[in-house]
Enzyme design. Sequence first.
Site, PDB file in Angstrom:
ATOM      1  N   HIS A 161       4.999  17.427  78.728  1.00 40.66           N
ATOM      2  CA  HIS A 161       5.209  17.455  80.176  1.00 40.66           C
ATOM      3  C   HIS A 161       4.048  18.236  80.794  1.00 40.66           C
ATOM      4  CE1 HIS A 161       7.157  18.652  83.959  1.00 40.66           C
ATOM      5  NE2 HIS A 161       8.060  17.713  83.735  1.00 40.66           N
ATOM      6  N   ASP A 215       8.725  24.128  74.188  1.00 41.01           N
ATOM      7  CA  ASP A 215       9.345  23.762  75.458  1.00 41.01           C
ATOM      8  C   ASP A 215      10.720  23.177  75.141  1.00 41.01           C
ATOM      9  OD1 ASP A 215      10.224  22.529  77.748  1.00 41.01           O
ATOM     10  OD2 ASP A 215       8.387  21.402  78.120  1.00 41.01           O
ATOM     11  N   GLN A 224      14.368  20.003  77.395  1.00 39.19           N
ATOM     12  CA  GLN A 224      15.245  18.866  77.123  1.00 39.19           C
ATOM     13  C   GLN A 224      16.121  19.059  75.885  1.00 39.19           C
ATOM     14  OE1 GLN A 224      15.776  16.843  79.302  1.00 39.19           O
ATOM     15  NE2 GLN A 224      13.950  16.969  80.582  1.00 39.19           N
ATOM     16  N   LYS A 276      18.725  22.002  84.277  1.00 40.73           N
ATOM     17  CA  LYS A 276      18.915  20.829  83.426  1.00 40.73           C
ATOM     18  C   LYS A 276      20.121  21.012  82.518  1.00 40.73           C
ATOM     19  CE  LYS A 276      13.959  19.813  83.278  1.00 40.73           C
ATOM     20  NZ  LYS A 276      13.779  18.613  84.086  1.00 40.73           N
ATOM     21  N   CYS A 285       5.837  13.099  84.792  1.00 44.81           N
ATOM     22  CA  CYS A 285       5.005  14.269  84.545  1.00 44.81           C
ATOM     23  C   CYS A 285       4.389  14.239  83.148  1.00 44.81           C
ATOM     24  CB  CYS A 285       5.778  15.576  84.748  1.00 44.81           C
ATOM     25  SG  CYS A 285       6.429  15.747  86.392  1.00 44.81           S
TER      26      CYS A 285
HETATM   27  C1  LIG Z   1      10.087  18.478  78.617  1.00 45.37           C
HETATM   28  C2  LIG Z   1      10.055  19.152  79.946  1.00 45.37           C
HETATM   29  N1  LIG Z   1       9.357  20.284  80.095  1.00 45.37           N
HETATM   30  C3  LIG Z   1       9.311  20.942  81.259  1.00 45.37           C
HETATM   31  C4  LIG Z   1       9.967  20.471  82.371  1.00 45.37           C
HETATM   32  C5  LIG Z   1       9.820  21.229  83.641  1.00 45.37           C
HETATM   33  O1  LIG Z   1      11.019  21.722  84.067  1.00 45.37           O
HETATM   34  P1  LIG Z   1      11.109  22.495  85.460  1.00 45.37           P
HETATM   35  O2  LIG Z   1      10.642  21.524  86.495  1.00 45.37           O
HETATM   36  O3  LIG Z   1      12.546  22.817  85.585  1.00 45.37           O
HETATM   37  O4  LIG Z   1      10.260  23.680  85.357  1.00 45.37           O
HETATM   38  C6  LIG Z   1      10.707  19.300  82.272  1.00 45.37           C
HETATM   39  C7  LIG Z   1      11.459  18.773  83.418  1.00 45.37           C
HETATM   40  O5  LIG Z   1      11.085  17.924  84.177  1.00 45.37           O
HETATM   41  C8  LIG Z   1      10.746  18.627  81.036  1.00 45.37           C
HETATM   42  O6  LIG Z   1      11.417  17.482  80.901  1.00 45.37           O
END
Ligand SMILES: Cc1ncc(COP(=O)(O)O)c(C=O)c1O
Lengths: 141, 408
Positions: free
Chosen positions: B120, B197, B200, B223, B363
């Site tokens: 991401h 990270d 998910q 999430k 993203c």
């Molecule tokens: C794998 C992953 N990492 C990071 C994020 C970023 O999350 P946030 O927008 O809550 O910081 C997301 C969410 O869109 C994600 O799916």
Amino acid sequence: MANSFYNEILTDHNMHPVHKHELAACSCTRDGVNPSCGDEITLNLRIENGVISDGSFTGSGCAVSQASADIMLDLVIGKTTEEAVRLSGIFTKMIRGECSPEEIDELEEAGALQDISHMPARVKCATLGWRTITEMINEQG
Amino acid sequence: MKLSERNYKADFPVFEQYPDIAYLDSTATSQKPRQVIEAVAEYYRSENANPLRGLYSLAVKATDAYENARAAVRDFIGAASEREIIFTRNATESLNLVACSYGRANIREGDEILVTISEHHSNFLPWQILAKEKNARLKFLKCSESGEYTVEMLEKALTPRTKIFACAQISNVFGRLNPIRGFAEVCHKNGTVIVCDGAQSVPHLPVDVRELGVDFLAFSGHKMLAPMGIGVLYGREELLEQMPPFLYGGEMIEYVTLCGATFAELPHKFEAGTVNAGGAVGLHAAIDYINALGFEEIGRREQSLTRLMMREMAEIPHVHIIGSDDPDEHHGIVTFTVDDVHPHDAAAIFDEAGVAVRAGHHCAQPLHKYLNLQSTVRASIAFYNDESDVHRFTDCLRTMRGRMGYGE
Ligand SMILES: Cc1ncc(COP(=O)(O)O)c(C=O)c1O
């Protein structure tokens, strides 16, 4: 639930665009990009004595962007550049939901795209061709 | 396989308002159960003051509520101590914190930072910026066509210069679970710090930081049933101890003089300014909800619905799923394309049918480029979804090309 703007006019112009091809002897060309959908078009016009005698586009993207460009060319070919810019202004107003029914009538088939005003994320797709033609004509001076 | 009889949607007030919506975008953000909404309201009704600051009993209550939430997070992810749990706004901020604080202090010219191609942007851009700033090299670990990364692939990509490896436990495009424990082992043998990270993974399966052996783990509350604006960074204490603060201001200092300051102890060193106590309380309630439900039930429902969805999608011509053919490798995340239908058109048509899905590059632009895709559609499942949601989705998908004027 949202009203469908994927009506026959839109899908038909997307699947069977009349003006999606290269243009011989064109007098100006301009690229338009909508990064949110990744839509890209290249617009070509042949302008003779201030009248758009022919036009075409090439490119790729979502159905809304491609159909809208095709519908636009239907409308402006044969008209003066001034008239094209004026109609493009009405189209932009329509997408913002600020048009009278009489004005929408002037847009002919392009009026079929009016429901997109309820979908802010898609406005850029619908206006891509129109924005491009206006910029192009204004640049020609 | 039949799902359990319990109707989990009843816990989520949003579905009372919209009984006919098939919400298939929980990967972007989950819906919130009544228990969480109530806990946040209750905090603001009866415990609110500025935590860690006030010297009166209401402020003590607020501080307790906030710190109890931290303890709940510690237990939830198996951290050794509350000192290792830092509250942030979201996973993005957590990852930026690591890059700015740990990264700036430890990365030197010529070092290598390795990230997977499917990260991401939140776990990619902070490293890209850091690499530029330090004249370090950013390298990519590439996956197989089905989105798989193996320990052997990582081992080959590591060099003596690799200082950081950043990797999602579950990719938000493929939905595939990466072998983080094996990754951590080879990283540590190589002297590489592993930043995981968990945005998910933490909402969907038990994650234990000590069992995984990761150095850092980032995730977002929103999430996993909690409110927006509360996130977590776990870091191993010995690393956090040595790291400089990320932001400067109130709450993170011990003493301030005109020419310097000493910083507060962990974890407050990294929590400058007034904290999101309401959010932390909401996250605590979300953890309680998940614990009461159990990951076994969550996993069972999500797996069974994913199987149903992918089985039905396989029968629809012109639909292509990104990643593995095996639904059990997807963890509720199904990303796909439909021939001749732009993903944004697809999402709009789904919306007309009352189905909420995501379209775009999610993203993850480097991944889309690598897979030669402009954009994709993503449907994602949570335990509160049911078979009717899946059918609403597949019914719409079946007619999609027809709607756009193509023969079936
Ligand atoms: C794998 C992953 N990492 C990071 C994020 C970023 O999350 P946030 O927008 O809550 O910081 C997301 C969410 O869109 C994600 O799916």
